[in-house]
Enzyme design. Sequence first.
Site, mmCIF file in Angstrom:
data_model
loop_
_atom_site.group_PDB
_atom_site.id
_atom_site.type_symbol
_atom_site.label_atom_id
_atom_site.label_comp_id
_atom_site.label_asym_id
_atom_site.label_seq_id
_atom_site.Cartn_x
_atom_site.Cartn_y
_atom_site.Cartn_z
ATOM 1 N N LYS A 94 0.839 -1.210 0.000
ATOM 2 C CA LYS A 94 0.000 0.000 0.000
ATOM 3 C C LYS A 94 0.869 1.254 0.000
ATOM 4 O O LYS A 94 1.947 1.270 0.574
ATOM 5 C CB LYS A 94 -0.903 0.003 1.238
ATOM 6 C CG LYS A 94 -1.826 -1.200 1.326
ATOM 7 C CD LYS A 94 -2.525 -1.266 2.672
ATOM 8 C CE LYS A 94 -1.560 -1.521 3.804
ATOM 9 N NZ LYS A 94 -2.229 -1.744 5.099
ATOM 10 N N THR A 123 -6.521 9.550 9.046
ATOM 11 C CA THR A 123 -6.313 8.296 8.326
ATOM 12 C C THR A 123 -6.166 7.113 9.291
ATOM 13 O O THR A 123 -5.549 6.117 8.955
ATOM 14 C CB THR A 123 -5.049 8.388 7.446
ATOM 15 O OG1 THR A 123 -3.958 8.802 8.290
ATOM 16 C CG2 THR A 123 -5.215 9.363 6.302
ATOM 17 N N GLY A 150 -6.833 3.831 10.777
ATOM 18 C CA GLY A 150 -7.561 2.633 10.349
ATOM 19 C C GLY A 150 -7.718 2.466 8.849
ATOM 20 O O GLY A 150 -8.476 1.596 8.403
ATOM 21 N N THR A 151 -7.010 3.244 8.060
ATOM 22 C CA THR A 151 -7.129 3.109 6.592
ATOM 23 C C THR A 151 -6.727 1.700 6.148
ATOM 24 O O THR A 151 -7.380 1.096 5.308
ATOM 25 C CB THR A 151 -6.239 4.125 5.842
ATOM 26 O OG1 THR A 151 -4.941 4.105 6.419
ATOM 27 C CG2 THR A 151 -6.811 5.529 5.903
ATOM 28 N N GLY A 152 -5.632 1.188 6.755
ATOM 29 C CA GLY A 152 -5.129 -0.126 6.346
ATOM 30 C C GLY A 152 -6.107 -1.234 6.717
ATOM 31 O O GLY A 152 -6.367 -2.147 5.927
ATOM 32 N N CYS A 153 -6.665 -1.149 7.929
ATOM 33 C CA CYS A 153 -7.638 -2.155 8.375
ATOM 34 C C CYS A 153 -8.854 -2.146 7.455
ATOM 35 O O CYS A 153 -9.345 -3.195 7.021
ATOM 36 C CB CYS A 153 -8.119 -1.852 9.797
ATOM 37 S SG CYS A 153 -6.795 -1.735 11.006
HETATM 38 N N1 LIG Z 1 -3.974 10.410 2.211
HETATM 39 C C1 LIG Z 1 -4.435 9.418 1.465
HETATM 40 N N2 LIG Z 1 -5.116 9.666 0.310
HETATM 41 C C2 LIG Z 1 -5.597 8.650 -0.449
HETATM 42 N N3 LIG Z 1 -5.445 7.355 -0.153
HETATM 43 C C3 LIG Z 1 -4.775 7.028 0.966
HETATM 44 C C4 LIG Z 1 -4.229 8.038 1.837
HETATM 45 N N4 LIG Z 1 -3.632 7.414 2.889
HETATM 46 C C5 LIG Z 1 -3.796 6.092 2.698
HETATM 47 N N5 LIG Z 1 -4.467 5.841 1.529
HETATM 48 C C6 LIG Z 1 -4.885 4.537 1.008
HETATM 49 O O1 LIG Z 1 -5.416 3.819 2.118
HETATM 50 C C7 LIG Z 1 -5.061 2.439 2.039
HETATM 51 C C8 LIG Z 1 -4.267 2.071 3.289
HETATM 52 O O2 LIG Z 1 -2.928 2.505 3.131
HETATM 53 P P1 LIG Z 1 -1.905 2.846 4.272
HETATM 54 O O3 LIG Z 1 -0.548 2.748 3.658
HETATM 55 O O4 LIG Z 1 -2.295 4.130 4.908
HETATM 56 O O5 LIG Z 1 -2.186 1.673 5.292
HETATM 57 P P2 LIG Z 1 -1.770 1.536 6.819
HETATM 58 O O6 LIG Z 1 -0.570 2.329 7.107
HETATM 59 O O7 LIG Z 1 -1.698 0.068 7.059
HETATM 60 O O8 LIG Z 1 -2.991 2.142 7.606
HETATM 61 P P3 LIG Z 1 -3.302 2.106 9.217
HETATM 62 O O9 LIG Z 1 -2.061 1.650 9.910
HETATM 63 O O10 LIG Z 1 -3.746 3.475 9.548
HETATM 64 O O11 LIG Z 1 -4.438 1.161 9.390
HETATM 65 C C9 LIG Z 1 -4.287 2.286 0.728
HETATM 66 O O12 LIG Z 1 -5.200 1.893 -0.278
HETATM 67 C C10 LIG Z 1 -3.737 3.681 0.471
HETATM 68 O O13 LIG Z 1 -3.501 3.906 -0.897
HETATM 69 C C1 LIG Z 2 -6.512 -2.881 17.190
HETATM 70 C C2 LIG Z 2 -5.792 -2.224 16.085
HETATM 71 N N1 LIG Z 2 -5.519 -2.928 14.966
HETATM 72 C C3 LIG Z 2 -4.858 -2.332 13.943
HETATM 73 C C4 LIG Z 2 -4.448 -1.022 14.011
HETATM 74 C C5 LIG Z 2 -3.671 -0.389 12.869
HETATM 75 O O1 LIG Z 2 -4.298 0.661 12.330
HETATM 76 C C6 LIG Z 2 -4.765 -0.311 15.200
HETATM 77 N N2 LIG Z 2 -4.406 0.992 15.350
HETATM 78 N N3 LIG Z 2 -5.430 -0.934 16.208
#
Ligand SMILES: Nc1ncnc2c1ncn2[C@@H]1O[C@H](COP(=O)(O)OP(=O)(O)OP(=O)(O)O)[C@@H](O)[C@H]1O
Ligand SMILES: Cc1ncc(CO)c(N)n1
Length: 268
Positions: free
Chosen positions: A173, A206, A208-211
């Site tokens: 990502k 942002t 929880g974007t990854g979750c």
């Molecule tokens: N500012 C942003 N604008 C558009 N898309 C974004 C942005 N930030 C993250 N994304 C998208 O969100 C999704 C999650 O990416 P990210 O790399 O932020 O995950 P993450 O770090 O695991 O998230 P988290 O740890 O907050 O749960 C991907 O599809 C990424 O392209």
């Molecule tokens: C419980 C939990 N899982 C995943 C993440 C990563 O975003 C978080 N902040 N908290």
Amino acid sequence: MKKAITIAGSDSGGGAGIQADLKTFQELEVFGMSALTAVTAQNTLGVQAVYPMTAEAVSKQIQSIGEDMGTDAVKTGMLFNAEIIQAVSEQIVEYNWQNVVVDPVMIAKGGASLLQLEAITSLKKYLLPLAMVITPNIPEAEVLTGISIRTDEDKEEAAKYLYNLGVKHVVIKGGHDEGRDVSVDLLYDGNEFKTFTSKRIPTKNTHGTGCTFSAAVTAELAKGLSVNEAVSKAKHFIQAAIEDQLLIGQGHGPTNHWAYRKRMVAMR
Ligand SMILES: Nc1ncnc2c1ncn2[C@@H]1O[C@H](COP(=O)(O)OP(=O)(O)OP(=O)(O)O)[C@@H](O)[C@H]1O
Ligand SMILES: Cc1ncc(CO)c(N)n1
């Protein structure tokens, strides 16, 4: 109705973890089930405390689902330690679950550790070979591969490394690829690379974007979409969720899980 289970940690703040996953499953019309690996005391400012479950408690929850309801897809999020990783891997084998999405959660936005360092070997050895999809962010891909990711070529090299550990599809990502005006997610299926690009939204909200993204991939796999289609749909889902800001809390606020459905309804 298709079903999905999330095996992950609870975020009391509701933006990440189990809560984000279940909200996403619901929005995408998949029946959501869960096995809790840990309870976190967490809000938009950070993680205040982590209380892991025992590996046995995690196993029992998965067993309850496996013995009765079954599932069409599985997502793993925060797994915290090696014992939990091993228990989860054994249950996935036991029930022959195939649509397994591994989000290798390691560190929360504020820097709190959600996975013990010594558990990374177990993650690579036991869980990754069972994964249909892995969805690391850039720092997680760096830890898992030992490759420092600066360029698109580095991302491709890291994706190949993870594929060679037995994962069928790798999605690196691009949320952490700061300084670009786009957010690019890279998909590798062992054969070719595909990119999913969206406009980068300038926001601190942002959490929880990854979750949310990996839960959307899981829901779409449960419904029978291909990995390629599921990633494409998840990218649209997370873009809508970040764009339609909620402005909750004083720190990194959560995304808006119902934004995507709101958009779909408006388009009808
Ligand atoms: N500012 C942003 N604008 C558009 N898309 C974004 C942005 N930030 C993250 N994304 C998208 O969100 C999704 C999650 O990416 P990210 O790399 O932020 O995950 P993450 O770090 O695991 O998230 P988290 O740890 O907050 O749960 C991907 O599809 C990424 O392209
Ligand atoms: C419980 C939990 N899982 C995943 C993440 C990563 O975003 C978080 N902040 N908290």
